[in-house]
Design a protein around this motif. Sequence first.
Motif, PDB file in Angstrom:
ATOM      1  N   CYS A 290      45.211  23.674  33.003  1.00 19.92           N
ATOM      2  CA  CYS A 290      45.763  24.885  33.622  1.00 19.92           C
ATOM      3  C   CYS A 290      47.273  24.943  33.412  1.00 19.92           C
TER       4      CYS A 290
ATOM      5  N   ASP B 173      33.540  23.289  39.828  1.00 17.73           N
ATOM      6  CA  ASP B 173      33.275  22.658  41.110  1.00 17.73           C
ATOM      7  C   ASP B 173      32.936  21.190  40.834  1.00 17.73           C
TER       8      ASP B 173
ATOM      9  N   GLU C 284      37.829  28.530  42.610  1.00 18.57           N
ATOM     10  CA  GLU C 284      38.939  29.363  42.163  1.00 18.57           C
ATOM     11  C   GLU C 284      39.697  29.949  43.347  1.00 18.57           C
ATOM     12  N   SER C 285      38.979  30.452  44.345  1.00 12.66           N
ATOM     13  CA  SER C 285      39.628  31.040  45.520  1.00 12.66           C
ATOM     14  C   SER C 285      40.425  29.997  46.287  1.00 12.66           C
TER      15      SER C 285
ATOM     16  N   SER D  87      46.752  34.455  37.404  1.00  7.61           N
ATOM     17  CA  SER D  87      45.876  34.839  36.294  1.00  7.61           C
ATOM     18  C   SER D  87      46.136  33.972  35.065  1.00  7.61           C
TER      19      SER D  87
ATOM     20  N   ALA E  16      41.305  39.082  36.390  1.00  7.85           N
ATOM     21  CA  ALA E  16      40.832  37.926  37.131  1.00  7.85           C
ATOM     22  C   ALA E  16      41.175  38.007  38.617  1.00  7.85           C
TER      23      ALA E  16
ATOM     24  N   ARG F 129      34.507  29.470  46.896  1.00  6.97           N
ATOM     25  CA  ARG F 129      34.621  29.256  45.459  1.00  6.97           C
ATOM     26  C   ARG F 129      35.835  28.381  45.159  1.00  6.97           C
TER      27      ARG F 129
ATOM     28  N   ARG G 289      43.611  29.277  44.396  1.00  8.49           N
ATOM     29  CA  ARG G 289      44.564  30.376  44.554  1.00  8.49           C
ATOM     30  C   ARG G 289      45.300  30.247  45.874  1.00  8.49           C
TER      31      ARG G 289
ATOM     32  N   LEU H 147      42.401  29.516  36.606  1.00  7.99           N
ATOM     33  CA  LEU H 147      41.787  28.632  37.602  1.00  7.99           C
ATOM     34  C   LEU H 147      40.271  28.754  37.637  1.00  7.99           C
ATOM     35  N   GLU H 148      39.752  29.884  37.155  1.00  6.06           N
ATOM     36  CA  GLU H 148      38.296  30.050  37.144  1.00  6.06           C
ATOM     37  C   GLU H 148      37.612  29.065  36.204  1.00  6.06           C
ATOM     38  N   GLN H 149      38.395  28.410  35.327  1.00  2.00           N
ATOM     39  CA  GLN H 149      37.817  27.437  34.404  1.00  2.00           C
ATOM     40  C   GLN H 149      37.725  26.026  34.999  1.00  2.00           C
TER      41      GLN H 149
END
Length: 432
Positions: free
Chosen positions: A102, A29, A41-42, A20, A429, A39, A45, A24-26
Amino acid sequence: MSEPKRFRKRIIAIITRGLSDLGLEQVLDPLQRRGRTWRVESQLRVVMAGMLAGCQSTADVESLTTEMSRPMARLLGIRRRLPDTTLRYLLTHLDVEALRACLRRQVRVAMRRKSLTPVDFPFGVVAMDGKGTAIKAWDPNFAQRHLHSEGRAAYGLARTVTSTLVTSRSNVCLDASPIPSATNEKGHFAQALNDLERAYGDSGLFKMVSYDAGASSEHNAALVRSKEWHYLFQLKADQSSLLIEAKFNLEKLTAEQSHAESVDVEGDYTVTRRIWCTKEMADIEAWPHLATVMRIQSVKIHNQTGETAAQQDRYFLSSLPLEALEYAQWLRLIRMHWHVENNNHYIFDVPFKEDDKPWINGHPRGAVAVMLLRRMAYYMLALFRSTTQRSEEKRRVPWKQLIRSFYNAVITFTWDDMQIANRQELPSALQP
C-alpha cells in the motif's frame, strides 16, 4: 464561500484521494472470516483517518468514530462506533507485506502525478536510516529483545530501515523495511536496498542512496553500485584506514580554503557549515568505486555572546564524480541526508508520539503494522502541507496545528461537502 470551509474541503480532498491511492481494498482479511461485521478496508480507512486526526491509540480511534460527523462515517464505510478491540485484533493479524505494498502504491501514484520531482536538485536522492520503537514484547521477525541497563525487565525493539526521498518537497517515505531480530542496520542494508530496487528500480525516481555510518562498508557500497545507483556514506572510525587518508587530505585545510559554505540562523545561534572536497582518493584499492571524499565542518556560535557553542567535523564518501555537482550542491546533498531524521523520524516521534504511544505494545507484528500505516498518514499530511497549501507561510504551519485541522475537518464534514465531493469526481473506491 468562507476560507475555513474552503480549507476543510481541501483537507477532505486529501483524505479521500489519499485513501483511494493506497488501495486498501487489496489488503485481505487475515483470517478470511465469513459473515464479517466490519470490512478490513473500512477499518483501515478509519485507522488512517484517526492517525491524520492525531489519535494516539486504538481507544482514541474508537472515540473518534463517535465524534465524527455522519457524512464522514459514511465516507469511511462505517455506520456506528468501531470498537478498539476490533481494531487491535485486525492490526495484530495484518500481513505486513500487504501494508508495504500500500505504501509503495501511494508512492507510485504520486510519481504519476509528478509530485515527487526533485526540488532544486538535478536528481533524486533516497536517504536511508534505522528507526526503533520500544515495546513490551519481542519475536524473531519484528522486534529484538533488549535488556535495560538499570536491570529492569527486558523489552522489545521494533526496528525498520526508513527510505525517504529527501529531494521531494514532501520528503515522502518510499519504504520501511522491518529489521529481523537476528541482525542490525548494517546487516539488513542489503535486504532494504533490494526491496527498493524491486519497488522502484525501473522508475528513475532516484539516482543516489545515502546512509550514515551505520551501514558504511565497502560491501554495501559495491552493492549500491551494482544497481547502477551512486552512494553517499558517512565515514567513521570503523573504516580507520580510509578515515586516516581522508584526514590527511582534508583535515588541515582552513576556512579560507573551503569550497563552499552556508550560514543559517537557528534560534539563538548562527551555524556556519563548510565543505572541502577531494578526488585524490578516487579508485583507492580497498574501495575501487570511490570517487569523492568530503569533509563537512559545522560551527555553532551564540548570537549575543559570540561564543562557540559547538564545532564538529564529519567525513563522507561517494561514488559520484566530484564534477557531477557544484560545491554548494555537495554541501546541500550532505544536509539533505538528515531530512530522514528531521522531516520523518522527528515527526513520527513528536507530533505522532510513536515512541511514547505505539498503539500496539504487546504484539510486535501489530506494532510494525501501525508504524507502516503511520508513514502513509505522514505522507498525506506532508503532501497537504508542502503542495496543497498555496503560500510559504501556510507551508510552515506547525505539525500539531495541521493535525488539529484534520481532526476538525473529520468531525465537521457535512452532507453539502459530500455532494460537492461527488460532483468533483470522488474516487470510485470511496463513493458512498
